[in-house]
Design an enzyme around this catalytic site. Structure first.
Site, PDB file in Angstrom:
ATOM      1  N   SER A 163       0.827  -1.204   0.000  1.00  0.00           N
ATOM      2  CA  SER A 163       0.000   0.000   0.000  1.00  0.00           C
ATOM      3  C   SER A 163       0.869   1.265   0.000  1.00  0.00           C
ATOM      4  O   SER A 163       1.712   1.430  -0.870  1.00  0.00           O
ATOM      5  CB  SER A 163      -0.967  -0.049   1.189  1.00  0.00           C
ATOM      6  OG  SER A 163      -1.978   0.926   1.057  1.00  0.00           O
ATOM      7  N   ASP A 245      -9.703  -4.846  -4.839  1.00  0.00           N
ATOM      8  CA  ASP A 245      -9.045  -3.663  -4.280  1.00  0.00           C
ATOM      9  C   ASP A 245      -9.305  -2.447  -5.163  1.00  0.00           C
ATOM     10  O   ASP A 245      -9.114  -2.494  -6.382  1.00  0.00           O
ATOM     11  CB  ASP A 245      -7.538  -3.935  -4.193  1.00  0.00           C
ATOM     12  CG  ASP A 245      -6.753  -2.826  -3.515  1.00  0.00           C
ATOM     13  OD1 ASP A 245      -7.372  -1.856  -3.039  1.00  0.00           O
ATOM     14  OD2 ASP A 245      -5.513  -2.954  -3.452  1.00  0.00           O
ATOM     15  N   HIS A 277      -7.730  -5.435  -0.656  1.00  0.00           N
ATOM     16  CA  HIS A 277      -6.502  -4.694  -0.383  1.00  0.00           C
ATOM     17  C   HIS A 277      -5.682  -5.335   0.746  1.00  0.00           C
ATOM     18  O   HIS A 277      -6.198  -5.620   1.825  1.00  0.00           O
ATOM     19  CB  HIS A 277      -6.884  -3.262  -0.002  1.00  0.00           C
ATOM     20  CG  HIS A 277      -5.744  -2.327   0.152  1.00  0.00           C
ATOM     21  ND1 HIS A 277      -4.937  -1.943  -0.898  1.00  0.00           N
ATOM     22  CD2 HIS A 277      -5.255  -1.677   1.244  1.00  0.00           C
ATOM     23  CE1 HIS A 277      -4.028  -1.100  -0.475  1.00  0.00           C
ATOM     24  NE2 HIS A 277      -4.181  -0.929   0.827  1.00  0.00           N
TER      25      HIS A 277
END
Length: 303
Positions: A163, A245, A277
Site C-alpha cells: 500500500s 481492491d 486490499h
C-alpha cells in the site's frame, strides 16, 4: 469548553480526524506484538534503534541458522497504513513477516518510520532511505547489528512494501538508482497492493505532505512523470494486486508505466482473484496467501 475543540476541520477515514484547535485523533487501532522466537516457523525477531538522533527503530527477522557461515538475502520491508498508521510491531505485520522470513529464508528489516501528520511527508521516505543506508553500513561486516554482520548477503538485497509502504519502497529504489548505497546490490522491488495517485488531487496526501500538489504532477505519486524512472535501481520488480481492491487499477497502470519507461529490468504482475486490499495481512486464512509466499520466495531466491 472552547467550541473549536470539537469542530472537525479535516476528516480522512479510516485514518484520522483533524480538529480546528489543531488536535489530531487517530482512528486506526494498532495491536502490538513483542519480538519473539516463533515456535511455528523457527524465526527469531528483535527490535533495534537505527536512527538514535530521532528515535527511528526497526524489527529484524532472521530464519533458523544452520551454520556460522550461512548467509541470507536481505529484504527491507516498509509497512503500509496511509503514511499515518501501521507499524512493524503490529501483530498482523509480525505474523506475515514471520511467514515470509521462513518461506524465503531471508533476513527482513522492517522500518518503523515516523508517521504523518505528526511528522509531515516526505519524512517517511527519508526514514526508509536511511534504513537502507543503515543496512549498507553492515556490508563491511562491522555494522551495529551482529545478525546482519554475520549472516547478511549484501549482494542480494530487496526492498518491499504494501500500500503506502509500496509507494515508499518504489521511491527508495528510485533514489538508489540515482545514488546507489555502497556495498549493496539491490536485486528486486516487491510491491503489494501499491498506492499511487491519479490525475485528481488526493487531499489526504496533500495534507500529509504540504510540499506536494497531491496530484499527478508529483513524481512520488505518479511514476510516469518522474525523469528518474528509467534508472530504477534494481533488476526486477514484482507487483501483486487484488481483484476487489480499489487500488487494483493503479497497480496495473504502474506495471505498464515501468514497462514503457526504458528501464532495462524485468517487471511482472499477478492478480489475486477474489481478494481485497493487502489480503496478505488482513486475511491470513486466504487460500491465496500460501501461493503468494512461494512466489515471493522464488522471486527473491532465483534470477
Amino acid at each position: 469548553m472552547d467550541s473549536r475543540s470539537s469542530e472537525i476541520l479535516h476528516e480522512f477515514p479510516p485514518f484520522f480526524k483533524v480538529y480546528k484547535d489543531g488536535r489530531i485523533e487517530k482512528l486506526w487501532s494498532l495491536h502490538f506484538a513483542p519480538p519473539s522466537d516463533d515456535p511455528e516457523t523457527g524465526v527469531r525477531s528483535k527490535d533495534v534503534v537505527i536512527l538514535p538522533e530521532c528515535g527511528v527503530s526497526a524489527r529484524i527477522f532472521i530464519p533458523k541458522i544452520n551454520g556460522p557461515d550461512q548467509k541470507f538475502p536481505i529484504l527491507l520491508h516498509i509497512h503500509g497504513g496511509g503514511f499515518c498508521a501501521g507499524s512493524p510491531f503490529e501483530i498482523i505485520c509480525q505474523n506475515f513477516l514471520n511467514s515470509l522470513t521462513a518461506e524465503a529464508n531471508i533476513i527482513v528489516v522492517s522500518v518503523d518510520y515516523r508517521l504523518a501528520p505528526e511528522h509531515h511527508l516526505p519524512i517517511a521516505y527519508d526514514d526508509s532511505w536511511d534504513a537502507l543506508q543503515w543496512i549498507a553500513s553492515h556490508s563491511t561486516r562491522s555494522g551495529p547489528d551482529p545478525w546482519l554482520n554475520e549472516h547478511g548477503n549484501f549482494g542480494r538485497v530487496f526492498v518491499a512494501g504494501e500500500s503506502a509502504g509500496a509507494n515508499i519502497a518504489h521511491n527508495v529504489v528510485i533514489r538508489a538508482g540515482v545514488n546507489p548505497p555502497p556495498g549493496l546490490d539491490i536485486i528486486g522491488l516487491i510491491l503489494l497492493s501499491p498506492f499511487f495517485g491519479g490525475a485528481e488531487t488526493d487531499n489526504m496526501y496533500k495534507f500529509l505532505c504540504p510540499s506536494s500538489s497531491g496530484s499527478g504532477d508529483d513524481p512520488k505519486l505518479n511514476p510516469a512523470v518522474d525523469p528518474n524512472l528509467p534508472g530504477l535501481g534494481c533488476r526486477k520488480v514484482f507487483v501483486c494486486v487484488a481483484e476487489k481492491d480499489g487500488l487494483r487499477g493503479r497497480g496495473w497502470e504502474y506495471h505498464e508505466t515501468v514497462k514503457k519507461s526504458g528501464w532495462g529490468g524485468c517487471i511482472e504482475i499477478e492478480e489475486a482473484e477474489g481478494e481485497d486490499h493487502c489480503f496478505h495481512m488482513f486475511n491470513p486464512s486466504s487460500s491465496k496467501l500460501g501461493p503468494l509466499l512461494k512466489k515471493l520466495s522464488s522471486f527473491i531466491n532465483h534470477d
